[in-house]
Design a protein around this motif. Structure first.
Motif, PDB file in Angstrom:
ATOM      1  N   ASN A   1       0.991  -1.411   0.259  1.00 17.38           N
ATOM      2  CA  ASN A   1      -0.175  -0.141  -0.261  1.00 17.38           C
ATOM      3  C   ASN A   1       1.205   1.484  -0.350  1.00 17.38           C
ATOM      4  O   ASN A   1       1.977   1.466   0.645  1.00 17.38           O
ATOM      5  CB  ASN A   1      -1.072   0.381   1.062  1.00 17.38           C
ATOM      6  CG  ASN A   1      -1.887  -0.659   1.188  1.00 17.38           C
ATOM      7  OD1 ASN A   1      -2.979  -0.835   0.886  1.00 17.38           O
ATOM      8  ND2 ASN A   1      -1.731  -1.944   1.767  1.00 17.38           N
TER       9      ASN A   1
ATOM     10  N   SER B 264       0.873   5.949  -0.777  1.00 22.74           N
ATOM     11  CA  SER B 264       0.346   7.061  -0.634  1.00 22.74           C
ATOM     12  C   SER B 264       1.031   8.242  -1.227  1.00 22.74           C
ATOM     13  O   SER B 264       2.280   7.706  -0.614  1.00 22.74           O
ATOM     14  CB  SER B 264      -0.509   7.142   0.993  1.00 22.74           C
ATOM     15  OG  SER B 264      -0.990   8.363   0.776  1.00 22.74           O
TER      16      SER B 264
ATOM     17  N   GLU C  52      -2.926   7.631  -3.799  1.00 18.72           N
ATOM     18  CA  GLU C  52      -2.896   6.091  -3.842  1.00 18.72           C
ATOM     19  C   GLU C  52      -2.856   4.952  -3.717  1.00 18.72           C
ATOM     20  O   GLU C  52      -3.583   5.160  -5.443  1.00 18.72           O
ATOM     21  CB  GLU C  52      -3.438   5.526  -2.482  1.00 18.72           C
ATOM     22  CG  GLU C  52      -5.198   6.012  -2.489  1.00 18.72           C
ATOM     23  CD  GLU C  52      -5.834   6.144  -1.013  1.00 18.72           C
ATOM     24  OE1 GLU C  52      -5.197   6.026   0.206  1.00 18.72           O
ATOM     25  OE2 GLU C  52      -7.375   5.425  -1.154  1.00 18.72           O
TER      26      GLU C  52
ATOM     27  N   GLU D 256      -2.202   0.323  -4.146  1.00 19.78           N
ATOM     28  CA  GLU D 256      -2.095  -0.852  -3.536  1.00 19.78           C
ATOM     29  C   GLU D 256      -2.057  -1.947  -4.537  1.00 19.78           C
ATOM     30  O   GLU D 256      -2.787  -2.305  -5.422  1.00 19.78           O
ATOM     31  CB  GLU D 256      -3.620  -1.269  -2.815  1.00 19.78           C
ATOM     32  CG  GLU D 256      -3.345  -3.004  -2.205  1.00 19.78           C
ATOM     33  CD  GLU D 256      -4.949  -3.112  -1.684  1.00 19.78           C
ATOM     34  OE1 GLU D 256      -4.807  -2.767  -0.468  1.00 19.78           O
ATOM     35  OE2 GLU D 256      -5.807  -4.138  -2.310  1.00 19.78           O
TER      36      GLU D 256
ATOM     37  N   THR E  70       3.556   0.586   2.349  1.00 24.58           N
ATOM     38  CA  THR E  70       3.527  -0.578   3.800  1.00 24.58           C
ATOM     39  C   THR E  70       3.172  -1.389   3.387  1.00 24.58           C
ATOM     40  O   THR E  70       2.413  -2.420   2.467  1.00 24.58           O
ATOM     41  CB  THR E  70       1.898   0.149   4.554  1.00 24.58           C
ATOM     42  OG1 THR E  70       2.051   1.655   4.679  1.00 24.58           O
ATOM     43  CG2 THR E  70       0.929  -0.647   5.633  1.00 24.58           C
TER      44      THR E  70
END
Length: 128
Positions: free
Chosen positions: A6, A8, A39, A41, A64
Motif C-alpha cells: 500500500n 500514498s 494512493e 495497492e 506499507t
C-alpha cells in the motif's frame, strides 16, 4: 511469496515497485494493482528468499508492506457448495471436486473480491 503493498502520494511520488526492482535487482510479478491519483495497492509476488529484502526496500521508499499467508477465506460452516463464486472468479480459484464439494486454490487468489458479493451465504472473506 506474496506481498500486499500500500502506498500514498502523501509519502512521496517515487515509482516504488520500479525503484525496488532497480535497487535490488529482484524481479517482481505484479498480480493485481489498484492505483488512483492519491494512493494505491498492489499484490506482488517475489522469490521467497528475496522477500525480506523487497519488503525492507519498499518500506524505506514509503510503502506499507504486508506478507500474505492466505488468499480468500471460506467459512465452511456457511458454505453450501453452490458454486456461485466459480463463475465470477477471474483466476479460477474455485472449482468442484468429483463429489461437487467446493475446492479453493488460495495460491491463485489475487484478492479482487469479486466472489464476495456473489456468495449468497456470505461465506467468503478477504484477509485482514
Amino acid at each position: 511469496m506474496r506481498l500486499l503493498v500500500n502506498f500514498s502520494k502523501k509519502k512521496g511520488t517515487a515509482p516504488i515497485i520500479a525503484q525496488a526492482v532497480k535497487d535490488t535487482g529482484v524481479l517482481i510479478n505484479v498480480e493485481r494493482a489498484v492505483i488512483d491519483s492519491s494512493e494505491g495497492e498492489a499484490l506482488i509476488e517475489v522469490p521467497d528468499d528475496q522477500c525480506k529484502l523487497i519488503r525492507s526496500t519498499m518500506t524505506r521508499l514509503g510503502a506499507t508492506v504486508r506478507q500474505l499467508e492466505h488468499g480468500i477465506g471460506v467459512d465452511q460452516s456457511e458454505c453450501v457448495d453452490c458454486g456461485a463464486c466459480i463463475s465470477v472468479c477471474p483466476r479460477e480459484v474455485f472449482s468442484f471436486d468429483a463429489d461437487f464439494k467446493l475446492v479453493v486454490a488460495e495460491d491463485k487468489c489475487v484478492l479482487c473480491g469479486k466472489c464476495i458479493p456473489a456468495c449468497p451465504h456470505k461465506a467468503l472473506t478477504l484477509p485482514v
